[in-house]
Design an enzyme around this catalytic site. Structure first.
Site, short mmCIF file in Angstrom:
data_model
loop_
_atom_site.label_atom_id
_atom_site.label_comp_id
_atom_site.label_asym_id
_atom_site.label_seq_id
_atom_site.Cartn_x
_atom_site.Cartn_y
_atom_site.Cartn_z
N ARG A 1 -5.41 -44.75 14.29
CA ARG A 1 -4.15 -44.53 15.00
C ARG A 1 -4.02 -43.10 15.54
NH1 ARG A 1 -0.58 -47.08 10.20
NH2 ARG A 1 -2.49 -46.61 9.04
N ASP B 1 -3.57 -38.27 3.64
CA ASP B 1 -2.77 -38.04 4.85
C ASP B 1 -1.30 -37.75 4.55
OD1 ASP B 1 -1.90 -40.53 4.10
OD2 ASP B 1 -2.33 -41.54 6.01
N GLU C 1 2.98 -54.81 2.04
CA GLU C 1 2.74 -54.00 3.23
C GLU C 1 3.61 -54.50 4.38
OE1 GLU C 1 0.61 -51.07 3.49
OE2 GLU C 1 1.27 -51.46 1.45
N ASN D 1 -2.94 14.55 16.64
CA ASN D 1 -2.33 14.06 17.87
C ASN D 1 -3.43 13.66 18.84
OD1 ASN D 1 0.36 13.96 19.48
ND2 ASN D 1 -1.21 14.78 20.86
N ALA E 1 -2.77 11.10 25.53
CA ALA E 1 -2.83 9.90 26.35
C ALA E 1 -4.21 9.73 26.98
CB ALA E 1 -1.78 9.98 27.45
C1 UD1 Z 1 -0.72 -46.79 2.58
C2 UD1 Z 1 -0.19 -47.85 1.60
C3 UD1 Z 1 1.31 -48.02 1.83
C4 UD1 Z 1 2.04 -46.70 1.66
C5 UD1 Z 1 1.41 -45.62 2.56
C6 UD1 Z 1 2.00 -44.28 2.19
C7 UD1 Z 1 -2.02 -49.41 1.16
C8 UD1 Z 1 -2.58 -50.73 1.44
N1 UD1 Z 1 -0.90 -49.08 1.81
O1 UD1 Z 1 -0.53 -47.31 3.88
O2 UD1 Z 1 1.84 -48.97 0.91
O3 UD1 Z 1 3.40 -46.86 1.95
O4 UD1 Z 1 -0.02 -45.55 2.39
O5 UD1 Z 1 1.62 -43.30 3.11
O6 UD1 Z 1 -2.55 -48.70 0.34
N2 UD1 Z 1 -8.37 -44.88 2.99
C9 UD1 Z 1 -9.62 -44.90 2.43
N3 UD1 Z 1 -10.39 -46.00 2.62
C10 UD1 Z 1 -9.97 -47.11 3.28
C11 UD1 Z 1 -8.68 -47.07 3.83
C12 UD1 Z 1 -7.90 -45.96 3.66
O7 UD1 Z 1 -10.06 -43.93 1.80
O8 UD1 Z 1 -10.74 -48.05 3.39
C13 UD1 Z 1 -7.55 -43.65 2.85
C14 UD1 Z 1 -7.14 -43.07 4.18
O9 UD1 Z 1 -8.03 -42.08 4.60
C15 UD1 Z 1 -5.76 -42.50 3.89
C16 UD1 Z 1 -5.24 -43.31 2.71
O10 UD1 Z 1 -6.35 -43.99 2.19
O11 UD1 Z 1 -5.80 -41.14 3.52
C17 UD1 Z 1 -4.17 -44.31 3.12
O12 UD1 Z 1 -4.69 -45.17 4.11
P1 UD1 Z 1 -3.84 -45.58 5.39
O13 UD1 Z 1 -4.66 -46.48 6.21
O14 UD1 Z 1 -3.27 -44.40 6.02
O15 UD1 Z 1 -2.70 -46.45 4.68
P2 UD1 Z 1 -1.24 -46.73 5.21
O16 UD1 Z 1 -1.30 -47.83 6.18
O17 UD1 Z 1 -0.57 -45.50 5.60
CA CA Z 2 -1.22 -43.44 5.93
#
Ligand code: UD1
Ligand code: CA
Length: 471
Positions: A15, A104, A156, A378, A381
């Protein structure tokens, strides 16, 4: 409490629409992931495991100097549940509580995490979840509670019914799990909507098994912002800036226009200091009390002493200004410089890797490079240190109480002894002894009546031209 931290950072960050891994996008100078790891560090965990994926190499490079951090690989982004499962081998032998945070969510504060962990410990939960109330729950997972207000599961947004979508209590992505609870990760089913294993499902699984799982609603919405889009990144930057400014205002710093100011989170500013509009304070900059930082000033990784003044449109890089020093307007202080107590560096003066002694003045149009200048000197200039011979940089030494006349060139290596004078317009290529006068310009010659003779010459030549035209 024995603690280990896990940061989930292996997502694809689609995204964000960027080739840079999402968690390396910067907020006020530092990547998001730095904030998350720094916050975890304040909890003094035994180790921190960062789960990395497709962009792992870049993340390793940026994070390798962060102390106790180690890395676990999730080669395919198969969801947050799978990501935590991939961290488990790095926790082999660890006994205690594992705190999991998304990479994140850079604004979460140490205070909130401390409160959360102490609740988790006090209630002796197997799994705890940090939830918060969101004005617009958007893409956050919704917290489903039973009639006794106990958490049942997390749904979710994309899987939620219209009624569930209205729930404003949401998942922050912060979990505390007793190490044994990690075994439940193997039981998480594949979510068909997204083709991923959701960590959120662990709550439901734990409850079904009669384990103790609880959601604690603490903290404020702003600190849990999950950065998935560029718009959310901008929002996070804004929140972080407001947080930094509020803390500094509470400490007695005066911002004339906080909206136009840029501040890194590491910046320190003392009481009674005034920050004018459009000031940028970057990196580890520390500003003492009662300073004045005028408009359009940028200061990077520098220390500014008590009562110092930095006037308009000045750039200061990796340098030190001592107490009551004054720099600018339109000055450039380059790395490795020290401006002494009460010293004055004025309009259009560039200083590079030089020490300027106490009360010394260089007020106009100068270049001072690789110089060591004593106190009460000093610098007239237009004075220039010629420090570079095309191959090597050389040093200029100017001892205490020297007077350098305007438009002097000092050809380094050269030194000027204590209390010496240099006549204006001189090119100094040899050392000047203490208390001597050095002048190197040619002696002045005055030709009496020269202007009158010139006027006569001009007149007669104009007459000649007229006569020629008549013919
Ligand atoms: C996730 C939560 C959601 C919560 C939100 C809070 C899940 C399914 N959903 O959603 O309930 O409200 O965070 O911010 O957990 N990541 C991995 N490996 C993967 C996928 C993601 O390491 O395969 C890491 C991403 O880099 C990220 C974090 O997990 O830092 C969260 O993933 P993201 O896809 O941002 O989840 P959200 O949709 O925000
Ligand atoms: Ca997220």
């Amino acid at each position: 409490m024995k603690l280990a931290g896990v940061v989930l950072a292996a997502g694809l960050g689609k995204r964000m629409n960027s080739s840079l891994p999402k968690v390396l996008h910067r907020l006020h100078g530092a990547p998001m992931l730095h904030y998350v790891v720094n916050t975890l560090n304040t909890l003094r965990p035994q180790k921190i495991v960062i789960v990395i994926g497709k962009h792992g190499k870049e993340i390793r490079e940026v994070m390798q100097d962060t102390g106790i951090v180690s890395f676990a690989e999730q080669r395919q982004a198969k969801g947050t549940g799978d990501a935590l499962l991939k961290a488990a081998p790095a926790l082999t032998g660890f006994k205690g509580t594992v705190i999991v945070v998304n990479g994140d969510t850079p604004l979460i504060t140490p205070d909130t995490l401390k409160k959360f962990l102490s609740l988790h410990e006090r209630k002796r939960n197997d799994i705890s979840l940090l939830s918060f109330t969101a004005k617009t729950p958007g893409s956050y997972g919704r917290i489903i509670r039973d009639e006794r207000k106990q958490i049942l599961s997390i749904i979710e947004d994309r899987d939620a019914t219209a009624i569930q979508k209205k729930i404003t209590e949401v998942n922050s992505g912060v979990y505390a799990l007793e190490i044994e609870a990690l075994d439940l990760l193997n039981e998480i089913p594949l979510n068909r909507t997204k083709g991923e294993y959701y960590l959120t499902d662990i709550i439901h699984i734990a409850r079904e098994k009669g384990m103790k799982a609880e959601a604690f609603r603490i903290g404020t919405e702003d600190e849990f912002i999950g950065v998935n889009t560029r718009e959310e990144l901008e929002k996070a930057k804004q929140f972080m800036k407001e947080r930094i400014i509020n803390i500094l205002q509470d400490k007695g710093v005066i911002f004339l226009d906080p909206h136009s100011v840029f501040l890194s989170p590491e910046v320190l500013i003392g009481r009674g200091t005034t920050i004018y509009p459009n000031v940028h304070l970057e990196g580890r900059t520390a500003i003492g009390s009662n300073c004045i930082i005028c408009p359009n000033v940028r200061i990077q990784d520098s220390t500014i002493g008590v009562g110092a003044v930095v006037k308009d449109s000045t750039l200061i890089e990796c340098s030190v200004l001592k107490k009551n020093a004054s720099v600018g307007p339109f000055a450039h202080i380059r790395p490795g410089s020290e401006i002494g107590e009460g010293a004055r560096i004025g309009n259009f003066v560039e200083v590079k890797q030089s020490v300027i002694g106490p009360r010394t003045k260089a007020s106009h149009l100068s270049y001072i490079g690789d110089a060591k200048i004593g106190k009460d000197v000093n610098i007239g200039a237009g004075t220039i240190t010629c420090n570079y011979d095309g191959h090597t940089k050389h040093t200029t030494v100017i001892e205490d109480n020297v007077f350098i006349g305007s438009d002097t060139q000092l050809i380094a290596p050269v030194s000027v002894g204590k209390g010496a004078f240099i006549g204006a317009g001189s090119t100094i290529s040899r050392d000047v002894p203490s208390r001597a006068l050095a002048v190197s310009r040619t002696a002045q010659k005055n030709i009496e009546g020269w202007a009158i003779k010139r006027q006569l010459r001009v007149k007669s030549s104009k007459l000649k031209v007229k006569e020629l035209r008549k013919r």
